[in-house]
Design a protein around this motif. Structure first.
Motif, PDB file in Angstrom:
ATOM      1  N   ALA B 121       0.929  -1.142  -0.079  1.00 42.54           N
ATOM      2  CA  ALA B 121       0.135   0.119   0.102  1.00 42.54           C
ATOM      3  C   ALA B 121       0.828   1.229   0.094  1.00 42.54           C
ATOM      4  O   ALA B 121       0.621   2.250  -0.735  1.00 42.54           O
ATOM      5  CB  ALA B 121      -0.879  -0.083   1.248  1.00 42.54           C
ATOM      6  N   GLU B 122       1.891   1.207   0.839  1.00 46.53           N
ATOM      7  CA  GLU B 122       2.762   2.298   0.904  1.00 46.53           C
ATOM      8  C   GLU B 122       3.473   2.592  -0.354  1.00 46.53           C
ATOM      9  O   GLU B 122       3.643   3.765  -0.826  1.00 46.53           O
ATOM     10  CB  GLU B 122       3.768   1.994   1.916  1.00 46.53           C
ATOM     11  N   GLY B 125       1.668   4.641  -2.253  1.00 48.12           N
ATOM     12  CA  GLY B 125       1.299   6.218  -1.812  1.00 48.12           C
ATOM     13  C   GLY B 125      -0.038   5.916  -0.954  1.00 48.12           C
ATOM     14  O   GLY B 125      -0.445   7.035  -0.665  1.00 48.12           O
ATOM     15  N   TYR B 126      -0.419   4.938  -0.366  1.00 52.48           N
ATOM     16  CA  TYR B 126      -1.535   4.741   0.301  1.00 52.48           C
ATOM     17  C   TYR B 126      -1.513   4.377   1.725  1.00 52.48           C
ATOM     18  O   TYR B 126      -0.082   3.586   1.963  1.00 52.48           O
ATOM     19  CB  TYR B 126      -2.405   3.832  -0.292  1.00 52.48           C
TER      20      TYR B 126
END
Lengths: 143, 143
Positions: B121-122, B125-126
């Motif tokens: 996710a990271e 960009g989440y």
DNA sequence: TTGGGTGCAAATTGTTTGCAATTGT
DNA sequence: ACAATTGCAAACAATTTGCACCCAA
């Protein structure tokens, strides 16, 4: 972002799986293959058909999508929110990330997670047949 | 007035989240807490209520389960097959494995998969807000 | 020609909601 | 007492199905 070659839809695809080549089926295949949105609900497809002036019933859309799924032409997902979403099966397995703020769907692959799943199933005496992994995410806040 | 205290904090749990302690809520909490089946559909719960002679409507079961979910008392899952299944939230996050032959549900935990999800996710960009992972498995064939 | 395919409306399934009666606090 | 809660039936939303007509092969 991962790139995949576009594949033109042909009537062959239908015949190959024993389905008659009919107007509704071709239109729907067309829409799924050329849509900006790769993941569509039955209603999404139906709406596009209406916009294009096609006189195809919603029931037919559902029937066709089911047949396509049975034939392996499309994959059906059950994200949160009730409706099923369908996407053309162009090979290449992947999982999904859904943004809970925008609804955007992102595909991703991760071999490590895949093999961990197989290991886990095995540890319990099972064979991994299929799986469903969906990450619900929100844009990282700038700070 | 049948009253059995098998679980400790039941009525406290309800008051704590601002829900009146009513007969339907207590019975449902009871069933979820003492069922052989940890994962039940609303109909499952309703059926048990009927068997126990409780006169509680299906609508109430749905309403109560929704309130419990909102209060964090139960977790709701959407496995394949349409109906939602609920389980008491006793802390300890876990994912599920469903046997496609017997329907049996097995819980498992895997820290590695959990952190991989966060990483993925990271990378896009989440922030990982939630996730759903279900393995569909079948018994390994003896040979 | 003819059996599969389609449109439409009606039927299902799972779940939610309006409302008057009931109950917990 | 009084707002919260419940039961029942009706309302809903997503999807499926029955059936008479239509059309690819």
């Amino acid at each position: 972002m991962p790139h995949r070659a576009e594949r033109v839809v042909e009537s062959q695809d239908l015949r190959k799986v024993g389905l008659k080549v009919t107007h509704p089926r071709m239109r729907i295949l067309d829409i799924l293959g050329s849509a900006q949105k790769k993941h569509m609900t039955a209603e999404d497809v139906y709406r596009v058909l209406l916009e294009q002036g096609d006189d195809i019933g919603l029931a037919t859309v559902y029937r066709v999508l089911n047949q396509f799924e049975a034939a392996g032409i499309v994959v059906r997902h059950h994200f949160e929110g009730g409706q099923s979403v369908y996407e053309l099966d162009q090979g290449g397995h992947h999982d999904h990330m859904v943004c809970i703020e925008t609804g955007k769907v992102i595909e991703f692959q991760n071999a490590e997670i895949e093999s961990l799943q197989r290991e886990i199933a095995e540890k319990y005496g099972y064979e991994l047949e299929d799986h469903s992994l969906v990450l619900y995410v929100r844009p990282k806040k700038a700070r």
